[in-house]
Design a protein around this motif. Structure first.
Motif, PDB file in Angstrom:
ATOM      1  N   TRP A 136     -48.405 -25.209  32.455  1.00 52.27           N
ATOM      2  CA  TRP A 136     -47.317 -25.226  33.427  1.00 52.27           C
ATOM      3  C   TRP A 136     -47.375 -26.467  34.301  1.00 52.27           C
ATOM      4  N   SER A 142     -38.536 -20.891  31.455  1.00 54.60           N
ATOM      5  CA  SER A 142     -38.536 -22.053  30.564  1.00 54.60           C
ATOM      6  C   SER A 142     -38.046 -21.678  29.177  1.00 54.60           C
ATOM      7  N   LEU A 148     -42.308 -25.347  35.348  1.00 54.81           N
ATOM      8  CA  LEU A 148     -41.825 -25.481  33.984  1.00 54.81           C
ATOM      9  C   LEU A 148     -42.962 -25.352  32.978  1.00 54.81           C
TER      10      LEU A 148
END
Length: 357
Positions: free
Chosen positions: A98, A333, A106
C-alpha cells in the motif's frame, strides 16, 4: 438510425452494474457483525464500499463518454511509467502493498496490471512484424511483464504477481507470439516460482497443505461456509462464517459468504453473470476494427476472467493467497481499477463492427 459507433455494449454494462449491486449487499452482510464489534456501527464498511463503488461507476461513465481509447496509444509509455514509479515508491515509502498519497491509500499493483496491458497492446501493435524474433520482438515484451511481476512479488503478493505475469503472457501470445517462445518462458519460470515459494515459509506451508499436510484455518472455514450453504443457502444475512470465523470474509473470501447465504444456486447465478462479461468482452475484441483495440479488449477480459477464477479457486482450497473478487469484494483500489478497465472496454465497444447487443 444510430450507427454502431454511437452505442456501447449495454449487456456488458448491465452485467457489471448487477455485480456491483450484489457486492454491496454481500459486503454489508459479511461485515455487519465485525463493523458493530470493532467500530460500534454496523454500517462502517458498507458506507465506504458504497462510496468506492459509486466512485468506480463515475469513473467508468466518464471513460465511456469522454475517452477515445485510441488516444491511449500516445500515452501508453507515460501510463506505464507512472505505474512503475508508484510501485517503486510503495517499496520505498509504503507498506507491503500500500502507498499513502495524502488522504488516499492505494494498492498500486491493481493499477499497474492495467497499465501493463495498455503498454503491451501498444508495443505488440507497433512491433508485430518483429514478434516472431525472440531477441528483437518477444524479449522486449516479456521484459515488461517480468518488471511488473517482479515489483509485485517483492511486495509479497505472490498471487497478484502470478495474475500479472499470466495476463501479460496471454496478451503477447494473443498478439501473435510464437508458442515455443511462450513455452520457453513457462519452463524457465518453474524454478523461479519454486524459489519464490521457498523464500517465504508461509508459502511453503500453504503449498504443503494442498498435498494433505494440514488444511489452513481460513481454507477450512471457507469450505465450511460453502458446505453450510448447500443448494439454496442459509438465507440473506444469516452467514455464520462472517462472525470472525472466516478472516477477510468481505474481501478475499466473499465468494464463501455468497455460497453460504445463497447456496449453489446463488453462486451459479453470479458465475453466469461473470460468464456474460467474459463472453461480451471477447466478442468486443473480435469485433473491433484496430489491432490495439483487439489486444487491449482481450487483455482486459482475460485479466478479469483469471482474477475471478483464482478468487473462486482460493475459496475452494487452491494453495494461494486470496485476492478480491472483481466488482464484488470490499476494496477501493480493486473496485476502481476494475471499473477503469471496464470503462475502457466499453469505450472500445463503441468502435466495433456490427455487434449484437
Amino acid at each position: 438510425m444510430r450507427s454502431p459507433e454511437q452505442n456501447i455494449d449495454r449487456i456488458l454494462l448491465g452485467s457489471v452494474i448487477i455485480l456491483i449491486i450484489i457486492g454491496i449487499w454481500l459486503v454489508f452482510s459479511a461485515t455487519i457483525y465485525l463493523a458493530d464489534l470493532k467500530y460500534k456501527s454496523a454500517f462502517y464498511y458498507l458506507e465506504r464500499h458504497i462510496l468506492r463503488s459509486a466512485l468506480g461507476l463515475l469513473v467508468m461513465i466518464l471513460l465511456i463518454a469522454l475517452l477515445d481509447y485510441r488516444k491511449l496509444r500516445e500515452y501508453a509509455f507515460l501510463i506505464f511509467g507512472v505505474a512503475v514509479i508508484l510501485m517503486v515508491l510503495t517499496l520505498i515509502f509504503g507498506g507491503k502493498r500500500w502507498l499513502k498519497i495524502g488522504p488516499l491509500i492505494l494498492q498500486p499493483s491493481e493499477f499497474a496490471k492495467l497499465a501493463m496491458l495498455i503498454y503491451l497492446a501498444h508495443l505488440v501493435e507497433k512491433n508485430r512484424e518483429r514478434l516472431g524474433s525472440f531477441k528483437l520482438g518477444f524479449l522486449p515484451l516479456i521484459s515488461v511483464v517480468f518488471l511488473v511481476s517482479a515489483l509485485t512479488l517483492v511486495q509479497k503478493s505472490f498471487t497478484m504477481s502470478f495474475l500479472i505475469f499470466i495476463s501479460g503472457l496471454f496478451l503477447i501470445y494473443f498478439g501473435g507470439a510464437r508458442f515455443r517462445h511462450i513455452a520457453i518462458v513457462l519452463i524457465a519460470m518453474v524454478p523461479l516460482g519454486v524459489f519464490a515459494v521457498l523464500l517465504e515459509p508461509y508459502r511453503v506451508k500453504r503449498l504443503l497443505s494442498y498435498f494433505g499436510e494440514g488444511m489452513p484455518y481460513q481454507t477450512m472455514q471457507s469450505l465450511i461456509g460453502l458446505g453450510n450453504g448447500g443448494l439454496f443457502g442459509v438465507g440473506p444475512g444469516h452467514s455464520r462464517q462472517r462472525e470472525l470465523f472466516l478472516p477477510l470474509a468481505y474481501n478475499d473470501y466473499i465468494f464463501s459468504i455468497l455460497g453460504e447465504e445463497y447456496g449453489f444456486i446463488g453462486a451459479l447465478f453470479v458465475l453466469f453473470i461473470f460468464f456474460v462479461i467474459f463472453y461480451r468482452g471477447f466478442k468486443i475484441a473480435e469485433s473491433v476494427y484496430d489491432d490495439f483495440g483487439k489486444l487491449l479488449a482481450s487483455g482486459i477480459t482475460f485479466m478479469i476472467f483469471l482474477t475471478t477464477l483464482v478468487h473462486i479457486g482460493v475459496a475452494l482450497g487452491l494453495p494461494a493467497t486470496g485476492i478480491p473478487l472483481p466488482f464484488i469484494s470490499y476494496g477501493g483500489s480493486s473496485m476502481i481499477a476494475n471499473c477503469i478497465a471496464v470503462g475502457i472496454l466499453l469505450n472500445i465497444s463503441k468502435q466495433t463492427k456490427t455487434l449484437k447487443r
